[in-house]
Design a protein around this motif. Structure first.
Motif, PDB file in Angstrom:
ATOM      1  N   LEU A 154     -30.437 -66.379   8.224  1.00  0.00           N
ATOM      2  CA  LEU A 154     -31.206 -67.405   8.931  1.00  0.00           C
ATOM      3  C   LEU A 154     -31.589 -68.594   8.055  1.00  0.00           C
ATOM      4  O   LEU A 154     -32.111 -69.589   8.555  1.00  0.00           O
ATOM      5  CB  LEU A 154     -32.459 -66.780   9.546  1.00  0.00           C
ATOM      6  N   ALA A 155     -31.367 -68.503   6.749  1.00  0.00           N
ATOM      7  CA  ALA A 155     -31.691 -69.614   5.854  1.00  0.00           C
ATOM      8  C   ALA A 155     -30.950 -70.862   6.320  1.00  0.00           C
ATOM      9  O   ALA A 155     -29.781 -70.776   6.677  1.00  0.00           O
ATOM     10  CB  ALA A 155     -31.320 -69.269   4.418  1.00  0.00           C
ATOM     11  N   PRO A 156     -31.588 -71.987   6.390  1.00  0.00           N
ATOM     12  CA  PRO A 156     -32.892 -72.396   5.887  1.00  0.00           C
ATOM     13  C   PRO A 156     -34.013 -72.346   6.923  1.00  0.00           C
ATOM     14  O   PRO A 156     -35.070 -72.912   6.710  1.00  0.00           O
ATOM     15  CB  PRO A 156     -32.639 -73.837   5.459  1.00  0.00           C
ATOM     16  N   ARG A 157     -33.779 -71.668   8.063  1.00  0.00           N
ATOM     17  CA  ARG A 157     -34.835 -71.609   9.081  1.00  0.00           C
ATOM     18  C   ARG A 157     -36.023 -70.779   8.607  1.00  0.00           C
ATOM     19  O   ARG A 157     -35.890 -69.928   7.732  1.00  0.00           O
ATOM     20  CB  ARG A 157     -34.276 -71.037  10.389  1.00  0.00           C
ATOM     21  N   ARG A 158     -37.157 -71.011   9.214  1.00  0.00           N
ATOM     22  CA  ARG A 158     -38.397 -70.323   8.843  1.00  0.00           C
ATOM     23  C   ARG A 158     -38.329 -68.861   9.265  1.00  0.00           C
ATOM     24  O   ARG A 158     -38.028 -68.551  10.407  1.00  0.00           O
ATOM     25  CB  ARG A 158     -39.572 -71.019   9.520  1.00  0.00           C
ATOM     26  N   VAL A 159     -38.620 -67.968   8.322  1.00  0.00           N
ATOM     27  CA  VAL A 159     -38.693 -66.524   8.574  1.00  0.00           C
ATOM     28  C   VAL A 159     -39.963 -65.996   7.932  1.00  0.00           C
ATOM     29  O   VAL A 159     -40.252 -66.293   6.775  1.00  0.00           O
ATOM     30  CB  VAL A 159     -37.463 -65.776   8.003  1.00  0.00           C
ATOM     31  N   THR A 160     -40.717 -65.215   8.704  1.00  0.00           N
ATOM     32  CA  THR A 160     -41.915 -64.564   8.191  1.00  0.00           C
ATOM     33  C   THR A 160     -41.771 -63.067   8.405  1.00  0.00           C
ATOM     34  O   THR A 160     -41.501 -62.624   9.524  1.00  0.00           O
ATOM     35  CB  THR A 160     -43.184 -65.075   8.909  1.00  0.00           C
ATOM     36  N   LEU A 161     -41.940 -62.309   7.331  1.00  0.00           N
ATOM     37  CA  LEU A 161     -41.863 -60.856   7.386  1.00  0.00           C
ATOM     38  C   LEU A 161     -43.253 -60.320   7.064  1.00  0.00           C
ATOM     39  O   LEU A 161     -43.705 -60.403   5.924  1.00  0.00           O
ATOM     40  CB  LEU A 161     -40.831 -60.330   6.389  1.00  0.00           C
ATOM     41  N   ILE A 162     -43.932 -59.795   8.069  1.00  0.00           N
ATOM     42  CA  ILE A 162     -45.303 -59.305   7.920  1.00  0.00           C
ATOM     43  C   ILE A 162     -45.268 -57.786   7.785  1.00  0.00           C
ATOM     44  O   ILE A 162     -44.660 -57.101   8.606  1.00  0.00           O
ATOM     45  CB  ILE A 162     -46.162 -59.715   9.129  1.00  0.00           C
ATOM     46  N   GLY A 163     -45.907 -57.273   6.747  1.00  0.00           N
ATOM     47  CA  GLY A 163     -45.922 -55.831   6.529  1.00  0.00           C
ATOM     48  C   GLY A 163     -44.611 -55.316   5.959  1.00  0.00           C
ATOM     49  O   GLY A 163     -44.312 -54.128   6.042  1.00  0.00           O
ATOM     50  N   ALA A 164     -43.836 -56.219   5.381  1.00  0.00           N
ATOM     51  CA  ALA A 164     -42.532 -55.845   4.825  1.00  0.00           C
ATOM     52  C   ALA A 164     -42.677 -55.370   3.385  1.00  0.00           C
ATOM     53  O   ALA A 164     -43.539 -55.856   2.651  1.00  0.00           O
ATOM     54  CB  ALA A 164     -41.586 -57.043   4.874  1.00  0.00           C
ATOM     55  N   ASP A 165     -41.838 -54.470   2.993  1.00  0.00           N
ATOM     56  CA  ASP A 165     -41.768 -54.000   1.611  1.00  0.00           C
ATOM     57  C   ASP A 165     -41.055 -55.085   0.804  1.00  0.00           C
ATOM     58  O   ASP A 165     -39.854 -55.315   0.989  1.00  0.00           O
ATOM     59  CB  ASP A 165     -40.998 -52.679   1.565  1.00  0.00           C
ATOM     60  N   LYS A 166     -41.787 -55.767  -0.061  1.00  0.00           N
ATOM     61  CA  LYS A 166     -41.213 -56.892  -0.821  1.00  0.00           C
ATOM     62  C   LYS A 166     -39.991 -56.483  -1.625  1.00  0.00           C
ATOM     63  O   LYS A 166     -39.021 -57.228  -1.726  1.00  0.00           O
ATOM     64  CB  LYS A 166     -42.266 -57.528  -1.728  1.00  0.00           C
ATOM     65  N   ALA A 167     -40.017 -55.294  -2.212  1.00  0.00           N
ATOM     66  CA  ALA A 167     -38.869 -54.835  -2.998  1.00  0.00           C
ATOM     67  C   ALA A 167     -37.643 -54.660  -2.106  1.00  0.00           C
ATOM     68  O   ALA A 167     -36.525 -55.008  -2.498  1.00  0.00           O
ATOM     69  CB  ALA A 167     -39.205 -53.528  -3.719  1.00  0.00           C
ATOM     70  N   ALA A 168     -37.840 -54.137  -0.908  1.00  0.00           N
ATOM     71  CA  ALA A 168     -36.720 -53.910   0.006  1.00  0.00           C
ATOM     72  C   ALA A 168     -36.102 -55.227   0.483  1.00  0.00           C
ATOM     73  O   ALA A 168     -34.903 -55.285   0.771  1.00  0.00           O
ATOM     74  CB  ALA A 168     -37.173 -53.085   1.201  1.00  0.00           C
ATOM     75  N   PHE A 169     -36.915 -56.273   0.552  1.00  0.00           N
ATOM     76  CA  PHE A 169     -36.417 -57.558   1.046  1.00  0.00           C
ATOM     77  C   PHE A 169     -36.177 -58.565  -0.086  1.00  0.00           C
ATOM     78  O   PHE A 169     -36.126 -59.765   0.151  1.00  0.00           O
ATOM     79  CB  PHE A 169     -37.372 -58.108   2.110  1.00  0.00           C
ATOM     80  N   ARG A 170     -35.999 -58.066  -1.295  1.00  0.00           N
ATOM     81  CA  ARG A 170     -35.681 -58.931  -2.435  1.00  0.00           C
ATOM     82  C   ARG A 170     -34.378 -59.699  -2.180  1.00  0.00           C
ATOM     83  O   ARG A 170     -34.236 -60.858  -2.537  1.00  0.00           O
ATOM     84  CB  ARG A 170     -35.572 -58.084  -3.709  1.00  0.00           C
ATOM     85  N   ARG A 171     -33.413 -59.033  -1.528  1.00  0.00           N
ATOM     86  CA  ARG A 171     -32.123 -59.673  -1.238  1.00  0.00           C
ATOM     87  C   ARG A 171     -32.325 -60.879  -0.307  1.00  0.00           C
ATOM     88  O   ARG A 171     -31.678 -61.908  -0.478  1.00  0.00           O
ATOM     89  CB  ARG A 171     -31.175 -58.649  -0.609  1.00  0.00           C
ATOM     90  N   THR A 172     -33.215 -60.761   0.661  1.00  0.00           N
ATOM     91  CA  THR A 172     -33.499 -61.894   1.555  1.00  0.00           C
ATOM     92  C   THR A 172     -34.038 -63.066   0.751  1.00  0.00           C
ATOM     93  O   THR A 172     -33.609 -64.213   0.939  1.00  0.00           O
ATOM     94  CB  THR A 172     -34.531 -61.486   2.633  1.00  0.00           C
ATOM     95  N   ALA A 173     -34.967 -62.783  -0.168  1.00  0.00           N
ATOM     96  CA  ALA A 173     -35.540 -63.836  -1.011  1.00  0.00           C
ATOM     97  C   ALA A 173     -34.468 -64.489  -1.872  1.00  0.00           C
ATOM     98  O   ALA A 173     -34.469 -65.717  -2.046  1.00  0.00           O
ATOM     99  CB  ALA A 173     -36.654 -63.259  -1.877  1.00  0.00           C
TER     100      ALA A 173
END
Length: 188
Positions: A154-173
């Motif tokens: 979805l980059a560069p669109r706005r995405v908000t992940l609430i209650g997400a495991d930051k380590a699990a979503f490192r790839r998204t970042a």
């Protein structure tokens, strides 16, 4: 008109009440206009999940489909219709758990979706440990990507992940950073 609020589509999961805005969605929409979407197999269109026979969901695999794949399609069609029929200038999607991932996949197919919010998104389509939340059933999804990659699409669109495991979503970042859109991703 200028300054017109975005219309939020709240994607529901099987078992979610379909008559009122879920508690988690109030903070997401900020009191703005919202439409509840009960995709196939949810709400009044629900089918039995008794196992066996669990007939509908099991038969879809024989056709090369899944119920969740149909829910992605229902979500992207809803986004297109709300944009055209209601004349909404901006459409945003939100969902909790698997519905948040369904919203992300629908947004990947529909570039008119401006933003996706996922509350408590599962970190993978495959179970990472016993009892862990998993993403929606999607045939062959793991051959090319997993849930964090789907949000990265979805980059560069706005995405908000609430209650997400930051380590699990490192790839998204990482994907957002490479796209030069780090500011459009919020993982909390």
């Amino acid at each position: 008109p200028e300054g017109e609020p975005a219309v939020w589509i709240i994607v529901l999961n099987p078992g979610d009440p379909e008559k009122e805005l879920p508690t988690w969605a109030h903070a997401v929409t900020g009191g703005g206009p919202a439409v509840l979407l009960a995709p196939r197999g949810v709400g009044q269109a629900r089918w039995t999940r008794k196992n066996p026979p669990n007939t509908v969901e099991r038969s879809l695999a024989l056709l090369g489909q899944t119920a969740d794949g149909g829910r992605v399609y229902d979500t992207l069609v809803a986004a297109r219709r709300i944009k055209r029929v209601l004349g909404a200038k901006t459409v945003k999607l939100a969902g909790r758990g698997p519905a948040g991932v369904i919203a992300a996949y629908a947004a990947a197919y529909e570039p008119e979706v401006a933003e996706v919010v996922a509350v408590d998104p599962p970190p993978s389509h495959a179970p990472t440990r016993e009892g862990a939340a998993i993403g929606p059933a999607s045939l062959n999804a793991l051959r090319g990507l997993d849930v964090p990659d789907a949000f990265g699409l979805l980059a560069p669109r706005r995405v908000t992940l609430i209650g997400a495991d930051k380590a699990a979503f490192r790839r998204t970042a990482e994907i957002y950073e490479r796209a030069g859109a780090s500011g459009a991703l919020d993982i909390r």
